[in-house]
Design a protein around this motif. Structure first.
Motif, short mmCIF file in Angstrom:
data_model
loop_
_atom_site.label_atom_id
_atom_site.label_comp_id
_atom_site.label_asym_id
_atom_site.label_seq_id
_atom_site.Cartn_x
_atom_site.Cartn_y
_atom_site.Cartn_z
N THR A 131 -8.75 37.14 22.81
CA THR A 131 -7.63 36.20 22.07
C THR A 131 -7.74 36.65 20.74
N GLY A 132 -6.85 36.35 20.14
CA GLY A 132 -6.49 36.72 18.48
C GLY A 132 -7.83 35.98 17.75
N PHE A 133 -8.43 34.85 18.38
CA PHE A 133 -9.20 34.12 17.56
C PHE A 133 -10.59 34.77 17.40
N GLY A 134 -11.01 35.82 18.36
CA GLY A 134 -12.20 36.61 18.31
C GLY A 134 -13.39 36.00 17.98
N ASP A 139 -4.23 27.62 15.05
CA ASP A 139 -4.57 27.08 16.35
C ASP A 139 -3.68 27.93 17.52
N VAL A 140 -2.78 28.83 16.98
CA VAL A 140 -2.07 29.73 17.81
C VAL A 140 -2.29 31.05 17.48
N ALA A 141 -2.16 31.79 18.63
CA ALA A 141 -2.31 33.44 18.29
C ALA A 141 -1.37 34.03 19.04
N ILE A 172 4.11 26.32 23.86
CA ILE A 172 3.02 26.18 22.42
C ILE A 172 2.91 24.66 22.18
N ARG A 173 4.19 23.96 21.89
CA ARG A 173 4.11 22.59 21.57
C ARG A 173 3.12 21.60 22.58
N ALA A 174 3.19 21.91 23.81
CA ALA A 174 2.39 21.31 24.76
C ALA A 174 0.86 21.21 24.28
N TYR A 175 0.46 22.56 24.00
CA TYR A 175 -0.93 22.75 23.73
C TYR A 175 -1.20 22.04 22.39
N ARG A 176 -0.43 21.99 21.32
CA ARG A 176 -0.67 21.40 20.15
C ARG A 176 -0.80 19.86 20.15
N ASP A 177 0.24 19.39 21.13
CA ASP A 177 0.21 17.93 21.56
C ASP A 177 -1.37 17.56 21.88
N ILE A 178 -1.86 18.32 22.69
CA ILE A 178 -2.86 18.09 23.50
C ILE A 178 -4.12 18.17 22.09
N GLY A 179 -3.94 19.23 21.45
CA GLY A 179 -4.95 19.69 20.48
C GLY A 179 -5.55 21.02 20.98
N MET A 180 -5.24 21.70 22.09
CA MET A 180 -5.98 22.88 22.33
C MET A 180 -5.66 24.27 21.41
N ARG A 181 -6.41 25.07 21.56
CA ARG A 181 -5.92 26.48 20.91
C ARG A 181 -5.27 27.53 22.03
N TYR A 190 -1.08 33.19 22.95
CA TYR A 190 0.36 33.19 23.77
C TYR A 190 0.83 34.54 23.74
N ALA A 191 1.22 34.78 25.08
CA ALA A 191 2.13 36.25 25.16
C ALA A 191 3.13 35.98 26.15
#
Ligand code: ZN
Length: 511
Positions: free
Chosen positions: A385-388, A214-216, A142-151, A154-155
């Motif tokens: 995804t949880g972002f719907g 940014d995380v579901a 999750i940290r990697a996606y946040r570093d880049i700025g992606m949504r 995760y499961a």
């Protein structure tokens, strides 16, 4: 409040359920605090004078793509596993080297963003250790996606039985010589979590990330043959209680269908339905071997299917009946899975792959349209995804997740003006046309360069980590899988002999 104006020669908001493309030419998107406020001709937008302007006359502006089924950074091939039939391949991968989850995830995230993906469904597995170690591994991903700025949705995959073949582990160990059974048991046990432990990981991560935009976090029983009924019931209850979405690999190969028949006397879908899992919160990964009755049930229950086209072709799993799914109005999303045709994660290439693969012969045959494939890669993916409905379209109220592609790269040196923008993007757009990617209004890629992280440095670190000498455990596992393969192959001998087959469509004929 930060205001942004995103200009384009065409803004594509999305594709409706009727297949109609919503687009505006020579327009802009007004973004405030990461959310789309308005779309229209630039003179009509009420923007403050100091608003930042991104894009321009050469850009096609699209909703960010959703890769609805993803697992790893370095591909199995990069880690030494050739494309084998799934039942062999899954075991061969036990011989792969350990990766650094953060660097490994960054690697595929770079590829995803460069092909316009703004949200990924990350289905994680193979983390050695117990609940704490798995939760720590999840945080690294999750940290990697946040570093880049992606949504990221995760499961951590749940697997509580049949960890080597589609039968009880002890029964299979008994078929092996002791000096193979022992290291195999040690390897399998090192990654074994019970259903309770897996759901504990879900609860821990939900507690940490549910409030973050940014995380579901969601649930992912790995596949029918790998989960006991009691585990599946627990997942159904937790999903119901928390409203959590579920992603379940299902009927990926004909062997899995044969297994389901042995276990239930009928169809895996009917069994899942009886366990309370088949509903609108469920996405089935693959579904290659779903029958017409299965698909009727999926449609009736409002579940979705994630189509992983490249993976199905690479691992000889088969051709998913995508046309039959679309005929029934089933929500089909797209997943690149472990890696696409070019052994990378390229959503533009995957859309083309899907468009072409299901073009069956016959003038009257139903085949996927460009608009349908685009909808799979955007709005339908978002629904898994949880972002719907916050993502997957460019409408007021949606998150400003968007891709700016250079039209001059797509249309050069000439393109007939009658060719629609969407046809051109889906059939001709390549990653070199992806110039800017915004996620939540933040440009994470601009002018083809990542803005928040040093891509080259991360890839250097990854190379350095992987080029270390193999340790004792890695050498032992590599030697083990070579010896294991003939036993796995022998286990499945004759499994398909009794299976009934009748294809959905005809692709060739030997008479
Ligand atoms: Zn998968």
């Amino acid at each position: 409040m930060k205001t942004l104006i995103v200009k384009g020669r065409t803004i594509v908001s999305g594709v409706g359920p009727d297949g109609n493309v919503a687009r505006v030419d020579d327009a802009a998107v007004l973004v405030r605090d990461g959310t789309i406020v308005d779309i229209g001709p630039i003179r009509d937008l009420r923007a403050p004078d100091d608003a930042e302007v991104i894009g321009g006359d050469d850009f096609v502006v699209l909703p960010g793509f959703v890769n609805a089924h993803h697992h790893v950074g370095l591909t199995p091939l990069q880690l030494g596993a050739p494309d084998l039939p799934l039942e062999l391949w899954a075991n061969y991968r036990m011989g792969a080297r350990r990766v650094d989850f953060h660097l490994d995830t960054l690697y595929s995230a770079f590829e995803l963003v460069r092909s316009g993906v703004t949200t990924v469904q990350h289905l994680h597995s193979r983390v050695p250790g117990g609940v704490e170690e798995v939760a720590a591994g999840a945080r690294e991903v999750i940290r990697a996606y946040r570093d880049i700025g992606m949504r990221v949705s995760y499961a951590y995959a749940l697997r509580d039985q049949n960890r080597i073949v589609y039968a009880d582990d002890e029964t299979f160990y008994a078929r092996l010589p002791d000096d193979l059974a022992e290291p195999l048991r040690a390897t399998v046990d090192a990654q074994a979590l019970s259903a309770d432990e897996n759901l504990e990981v879900f609860r821990i991560l939900s507690g940490e990330f549910d409030e973050a935009g940014d995380v579901a976090i969601q649930l992912a029983p790995l596949n029918f043959q790998w989960c006991s009924d009691s585990a599946l019931k627990q997942v159904a209850a937790l999903s119901h209680e928390r409203g959590a979405l579920v992603h379940l690999h299902l009927l990926e190969t004909p062997y899995q269908r044969a297994y389901a028949r042995k276990r239930t006397g009928g169809s895996a879908l009917g069994h899942l339905d009886r366990l309370g899992l088949l509903n609108e919160r469920m996405t089935l990964g693959h579904g290659v071997w779903t029958t017409a009755d299965d698909l009727d049930l999926v449609a009736e229950r409002g579940a979705g299917i994630c189509h992983n086209c490249s993976s199905n072709l690479r691992l000889r799993s088969g051709w998913a009946p995508v046309n039959a799914m679309l005929e029934r109005g089933i929500r089909v999303a797209l997943g690149i899975d472990e890696a696409g045709m070019n052994d990378d994660r390229d959503m533009l290439q995957e859309m083309r792959q899907v468009l072409r693969t299901h073009r069956v012969p016959g003038h009257q045959a139903r085949v996927p349209s460009v608009a349908e494939v685009f909808r799979m890669a955007t709005e339908n993916g978002a629904g898994t995804t949880g972002f719907g409905a916050r993502i997957g379209r460019l409408d007021p109220g949606c998150a400003a997740d968007m891709v700016l592609m250079r039209w001059s790269r797509i249309a050069r040196p000439y393109l007939d003006p009658d060719v629609s923008v969407l046809d051109a993007v889906v059939q001709r757009g390549k990653t070199d046309a992806v110039d800017t990617v915004l996620i939540g209004g933040v440009p994470v890629l601009r002018g083809g360069r990542f803005t928040r992280i040093d891509e080259e440095a991360a890839l250097r670190d990854l190379a350095q980590f992987m080029n270390r000498p193999a340790d004792e455990d890695e050498r032992r596992r590599r030697a083990m899988v070579g010896r294991l393969m003939p036993h796995v192959e022998a286990f499945y001998e004759n499994w398909l002999a009794e299976e009934p087959f009748e294809a959905y469509d005809v692709r060739n004929s030997r008479i």
